[in-house]
Write a protein that holds these residues in place. Sequence first.
Motif, PDB file in Angstrom:
ATOM      1  N   ARG A 110       0.789  -1.150  -0.146  1.00 43.10           N
ATOM      2  CA  ARG A 110       0.018   0.088   0.029  1.00 43.10           C
ATOM      3  C   ARG A 110       0.860   1.216   0.047  1.00 43.10           C
ATOM      4  N   THR A 111       0.248   2.332  -0.468  1.00 43.42           N
ATOM      5  CA  THR A 111       0.780   3.824  -0.284  1.00 43.42           C
ATOM      6  C   THR A 111      -0.075   4.506   0.529  1.00 43.42           C
ATOM      7  N   LEU A 120       5.225   4.529  -4.865  1.00 43.29           N
ATOM      8  CA  LEU A 120       4.542   3.621  -5.686  1.00 43.29           C
ATOM      9  C   LEU A 120       5.466   2.475  -5.905  1.00 43.29           C
ATOM     10  N   ALA A 121       6.733   2.865  -6.198  1.00 41.88           N
ATOM     11  CA  ALA A 121       7.833   1.769  -6.552  1.00 41.88           C
ATOM     12  C   ALA A 121       7.997   0.780  -5.202  1.00 41.88           C
ATOM     13  N   ARG A 122       8.256   1.613  -3.918  1.00 47.43           N
ATOM     14  CA  ARG A 122       8.299   0.928  -2.750  1.00 47.43           C
ATOM     15  C   ARG A 122       7.483  -0.167  -2.638  1.00 47.43           C
ATOM     16  N   ALA A 123       6.004   0.246  -2.981  1.00 48.91           N
ATOM     17  CA  ALA A 123       5.092  -0.580  -2.672  1.00 48.91           C
ATOM     18  C   ALA A 123       5.180  -1.839  -3.697  1.00 48.91           C
ATOM     19  N   ALA A 148       7.655  -3.331  -4.756  1.00 49.12           N
ATOM     20  CA  ALA A 148       9.081  -3.911  -4.565  1.00 49.12           C
ATOM     21  C   ALA A 148       8.831  -5.261  -3.916  1.00 49.12           C
ATOM     22  N   SER A 149       7.613  -5.294  -3.137  1.00 47.36           N
ATOM     23  CA  SER A 149       7.280  -6.752  -2.492  1.00 47.36           C
ATOM     24  C   SER A 149       6.658  -7.728  -3.246  1.00 47.36           C
ATOM     25  N   GLU A 150       6.093  -7.059  -4.628  1.00 47.27           N
ATOM     26  CA  GLU A 150       5.573  -8.002  -5.343  1.00 47.27           C
ATOM     27  C   GLU A 150       4.119  -8.365  -5.142  1.00 47.27           C
ATOM     28  N   PRO A 151       3.070  -7.334  -4.779  1.00 44.58           N
ATOM     29  CA  PRO A 151       1.904  -7.529  -4.051  1.00 44.58           C
ATOM     30  C   PRO A 151       1.084  -8.129  -4.895  1.00 44.58           C
ATOM     31  N   LYS A 152       0.218  -8.856  -4.470  1.00 40.66           N
ATOM     32  CA  LYS A 152      -1.040  -9.313  -5.217  1.00 40.66           C
ATOM     33  C   LYS A 152      -2.150  -8.539  -5.259  1.00 40.66           C
ATOM     34  N   LEU A 153      -2.145  -7.677  -3.996  1.00 36.59           N
ATOM     35  CA  LEU A 153      -3.186  -6.764  -3.843  1.00 36.59           C
ATOM     36  C   LEU A 153      -2.371  -5.347  -3.296  1.00 36.59           C
ATOM     37  N   LEU A 154      -2.731  -4.261  -4.179  1.00 37.74           N
ATOM     38  CA  LEU A 154      -2.061  -3.182  -3.930  1.00 37.74           C
ATOM     39  C   LEU A 154      -3.208  -2.244  -3.666  1.00 37.74           C
ATOM     40  N   LEU A 155      -3.201  -1.289  -2.485  1.00 37.50           N
ATOM     41  CA  LEU A 155      -3.786  -0.310  -1.953  1.00 37.50           C
ATOM     42  C   LEU A 155      -3.171   0.965  -2.148  1.00 37.50           C
ATOM     43  N   LEU A 156      -4.000   1.733  -2.862  1.00 34.62           N
ATOM     44  CA  LEU A 156      -3.354   3.282  -3.162  1.00 34.62           C
ATOM     45  C   LEU A 156      -4.349   3.983  -2.620  1.00 34.62           C
ATOM     46  N   ASP A 157      -4.008   4.943  -1.498  1.00 28.67           N
ATOM     47  CA  ASP A 157      -4.512   5.860  -0.629  1.00 28.67           C
ATOM     48  C   ASP A 157      -4.225   7.371  -1.153  1.00 28.67           C
ATOM     49  N   GLU A 158      -5.222   7.732  -1.921  1.00 31.64           N
ATOM     50  CA  GLU A 158      -5.214   8.983  -2.780  1.00 31.64           C
ATOM     51  C   GLU A 158      -3.985   9.492  -3.561  1.00 31.64           C
ATOM     52  N   MET A 159      -3.440   8.456  -4.242  1.00 29.73           N
ATOM     53  CA  MET A 159      -2.409   8.730  -4.986  1.00 29.73           C
ATOM     54  C   MET A 159      -2.110   9.798  -5.822  1.00 29.73           C
ATOM     55  N   VAL A 160      -3.273  10.408  -6.365  1.00 27.86           N
ATOM     56  CA  VAL A 160      -3.014  11.671  -7.188  1.00 27.86           C
ATOM     57  C   VAL A 160      -3.203  12.778  -6.440  1.00 27.86           C
ATOM     58  N   SER A 161      -3.473  12.848  -5.161  1.00 31.78           N
ATOM     59  CA  SER A 161      -3.838  14.107  -4.421  1.00 31.78           C
ATOM     60  C   SER A 161      -2.754  15.043  -4.342  1.00 31.78           C
ATOM     61  N   GLY A 162      -2.801  16.258  -4.797  1.00 25.63           N
ATOM     62  CA  GLY A 162      -1.856  17.294  -4.970  1.00 25.63           C
ATOM     63  C   GLY A 162      -1.023  17.302  -6.004  1.00 25.63           C
ATOM     64  N   MET A 163      -1.231  16.559  -7.156  1.00 27.98           N
ATOM     65  CA  MET A 163      -0.696  16.311  -8.336  1.00 27.98           C
ATOM     66  C   MET A 163      -1.383  17.301  -9.368  1.00 27.98           C
TER      67      MET A 163
END
Length: 259
Positions: free
Chosen positions: A83-84, A163-166, A168-183
């Motif tokens: 997750r991020t 996002l890259a760090r998340a 890195a663990s090769e997740p099956k499920l990726l949780l993205l918490d407001e990834m584009v906020s402020g972009m």
Amino acid sequence: MSAFLEVEALAKNFGGVQAVKDVSFCVEKGSICSVIGPNGAGKTTVFNMISGLLRPNSGHVRLEGQALTGVPAHRMARMGLGRTFQNLAVFGHASVVDNILIGMHSKLRSGPFSAAIYWGRTRREEVAAREHVEKIIDFLEIQGVRDLPVGTLSYGVQKRVELARALASEPKLLLLDEMVSGMNQEETEDIARFILDIREELGTTVVMVEHDLGIVTDISDKLVVLDFGRKIADGQPHDVISDPTVIAAYMGAEQGAAA
């Protein structure tokens, strides 16, 4: 056949305030699902219960039929969850490469003795880890900043490093918490493209909490809408955004903000 991710009747109280009330939804494998809603709707609270940062007062979370409820957050990565966070959680003085390597901690198996002498298994793991990091760097197009301290980079690039760090663990499920906020618009479009690539090329299932309705309707297979801690809609984007209950919730939030 059970869903890839099952969220069943989650509830969470903070003192006398019920932040999440009986929220249930399912996510199919290989899909992109966005959890949306006005400010204070309970979206991040639901995310934190899925990822183990908060323990629900009631309800269950299952990943491929395996219970996640009650599993400590530090064990989630080994179970296939990454997750991020809404607020940046990078190590500003460390390089991009080192930040991503930290995300691989759950994949390393060497014991303290072999790590101390840096031989055998430890050396092979280190080589493999760095090769994996380089693939992620290429995938997210951050080759030009790979050796720079993350704190010196723009906000959008720092989010890409997180996002890259998340990944890195090769997740099956990726949780993205407001990834584009402020972009800005260009950064948002880049992240949208990367999320689609993560699903298509890596086969990762993605669940997002997001305020930007443009990105969620463009790339999501499913939307789950929360309002005052309850689920008020659940379905395909074009059906959900035209739902009168959803429109009323967002219009009410806008009117409250303007008042």
